[in-house]
Design an enzyme around this catalytic site. Structure first.
Site, PDB file in Angstrom:
ATOM      1  CG  HIS A 129      -1.933  -1.105   1.181  1.00  0.00           C
ATOM      2  ND1 HIS A 129      -2.726  -1.441   2.245  1.00  0.00           N
ATOM      3  CD2 HIS A 129      -2.261  -1.993   0.194  1.00  0.00           C
ATOM      4  CE1 HIS A 129      -3.494  -2.465   1.930  1.00  0.00           C
ATOM      5  NE2 HIS A 129      -3.220  -2.831   0.695  1.00  0.00           N
ATOM      6  CG  LEU A 377      -5.582  -9.394   3.968  1.00  0.00           C
ATOM      7  CD1 LEU A 377      -6.806  -8.503   3.766  1.00  0.00           C
ATOM      8  CD2 LEU A 377      -5.643 -10.553   2.991  1.00  0.00           C
ATOM      9  CG  PHE A 378       1.173 -10.056   4.604  1.00  0.00           C
ATOM     10  CD1 PHE A 378       1.228 -10.331   5.961  1.00  0.00           C
ATOM     11  CD2 PHE A 378       0.914 -11.105   3.729  1.00  0.00           C
ATOM     12  CE1 PHE A 378       1.024 -11.620   6.436  1.00  0.00           C
ATOM     13  CE2 PHE A 378       0.716 -12.391   4.194  1.00  0.00           C
ATOM     14  CZ  PHE A 378       0.768 -12.650   5.558  1.00  0.00           C
ATOM     15  CB  CYS A 379       0.409  -3.215   4.147  1.00  0.00           C
ATOM     16  SG  CYS A 379       0.047  -2.728   5.826  1.00  0.00           S
ATOM     17  CB  ALA A 380       0.289  -6.348  -0.391  1.00  0.00           C
TER      18      ALA A 380
END
Ligand SMILES: Cc1ncc(COP(=O)(O)O)c(C=O)c1O
Length: 451
Positions: A129, A377-380
């Site tokens: 992100h 979701l690992f900022c993706a």
């Protein structure tokens, strides 16, 4: 080569000393173990060498820039030397600028803020992100989001087509990750840079996940800017870097208005405030600079260079093989990948486990094995959703998982990771899948915790 034979291979270095390497944590099942920090992709532990350098400097700490005292001058010199060290580490070209920021996120937001009006930005939907979101905030910038490619070649083709379809245009920027924080896979940065330049566009590389693992050379990659964070580079003191071409930085308004960025401030004929801004890096470093953060990054750059990236990368390759083979041997484990299981990568793996909620699995690794990984979701979000697809998240073992978002588990490691952490992780995954968790877990605030 199995991970247990690493210690006898002389071309491979031993793990670099990091803080926290002896921390013991309790297990829900009784007893305690040494904490296995396997979340390097989020934040890596501080290198002992970085900590020692910072501690040695701390008594001499003083205000940076314009202080008259001896320690102020010393601190200013240290800050500017750190900038020069980072420039050397990245192989910066004549005229390139190194701006100290707070993080990769801050660096990319800074670049978004200085884009010339009308810039067209091209970015893959697969980005973190921090690289996906800053551009859209500029009303005078047009953003094209590119679909997830399934091979490195397709990434280049997709970009080529998008750039060609938009010609002719004024300023354009491609933003791409060098190594994915989800899959760990390396992107074809050199080829993407060549495609961008062939169409008159510039390229910024999000190197947050590459710089801790491989030598990065801005000239060799032929990219226009590189962004990374200190806390992923074993230097967790709140600083990051944007390095690269000076012109857009020089031509734009300062990112933050304030002292340090301004050279002279006065009142105009009709009473308005008139400002003469700095032109160099200081233009975008308003406020008191984070000298310790900058020095810590420079110290980490030196430590990794002196150790030798070849040796570090060789060791990491062997840890990667151990994890890849270990996970492949466990039924129901699916490693997330865009480019296929053999794609070159850094030490970052995300995976799902059939029948397990990822938060439950990660909680069990922590509570029963003392292993710290990450789930989510690992900022993706777009990338993880694309890759997880229809994988099952429900296991009924952690409260009600009905409707829980599909997410994944991520394990990541680096220069400070001992073999034993990786061995314990691989064994724990196998045990949990084959025999289940030994403890029960419940959901609290959307997360699994030991009951
Ligand atoms: C690929 C990538 N880009 C950008 C970032 C953002 O870094 P920071 O949180 O330090 O700004 C991260 C952090 O996880 C990342 O992995």
């Amino acid at each position: 080569m199995s991970v247990s034979t690493l210690a006898s291979d002389r071309s491979v270095c031993t793990p670099l000393p990091v803080l926290g390497r002896d921390i013991r944590v309790p297990l829900v099942t009784g007893g305690e173990v040494t904490y296995a920090a396997l979340d390097y992709a989020a934040s890596a532990p501080a290198l002992q060498r970085v900590w020692d350098d910072v501690a040695a400097y701390a008594p001499y700490y003083g205000s940076v820039h314009r202080g008259a005292g001896y320690l102020s001058q010393l601190s200013t010199e240290l800050f500017e030397n750190s900038r020069a060290d980072v420039a050397a580490f990245l192989g910066c070209r004549e005229g390139d600028q190194v701006v100290f920021t707070r993080s990769t996120t801050d660096s990319l937001n800074l670049l978004a803020a200085v884009l010339p009006a009308g810039t067209r930005v091209f970015v893959f939907e697969t980005e973190h992100h921090a690289a996906l979101l800053p551009w859209e905030r500029r009303a005078d910038v047009e953003v094209t989001y590119l679909d997830a490619p399934r091979t490195p070649g397709q990434a280049v083709e997709t970009l080529e087509q998008a750039l060609a379809a938009r010609e002719p245009y004024g300023p354009a920027l491609v933003c791409v990750t060098a190594a994915s924080n989800v899959t760990g896979e390396l992107w074809p940065v050199r080829e993407l840079a060549a495609a961008a330049h062939a169409h008159g566009a510039r390229i910024v590389v999000d190197a947050a996940q590459l710089v801790p693992h491989q030598q990065v050379d801005i000239e060799e990659l032929d990219c226009d800017w590189i962004a990374f964070s200190g806390h992923k580079l074993y230097a967790p003191f709140g600083a990051g870097v944007l390095a690269g071409r000076a012109d857009w930085l020089r031509d734009a308004d300062p990112y933050l208005a304030g002292g340090g960025a301004s050279r002279r401030v006065g009142r105009g004929a009709s009473g308005e405030v008139e400002v003469d801004w700095h032109e160099g890096a200081a233009r975008h470093e308003a406020g008191s600079p984070n000298v310790i953060g900058a020095y810590a990054i420079a110290s980490a750059c030196k430590a990794l260079t002196e150790e030798g990236f070849d040796r570090l990368a060789e060791r990491e390759r062997q840890l990667i093989s151990a994890v890849r083979e270990g996970l492949a041997a466990v039924p129901g484990v699916r490693v997330l990948s865009l480019f296929g299981p053999e794609a070159p990568r850094v030490g970052v793996f995300s995976f799902t486990v059939d029948g397990w909620n990822s938060s439950h699995f990660a909680a069990a690794l922590s509570a029963e094995y003392g292993i710290g990984v990450r789930d989510g979701l690992f900022c993706a979000h777009p990338l993880v959703r694309t890759l997880v697809g229809g994988a099952s998240s429900a296991d009924g073992g952690c409260g009600s998982d009905e409707g829980a978002p599909l997410n994944a588990i991520r394990v990541s490691f680096g220069a400070g990771t001992p073999d034993e952490h990786v061995e314990r992780f691989v064994a724990a995954v196998g045990e949990l899948v084959r025999h289940g968790a030994k403890w029960s877990y419940r959901t609290e605030g959307g997360r699994c915790v030991p009951a």
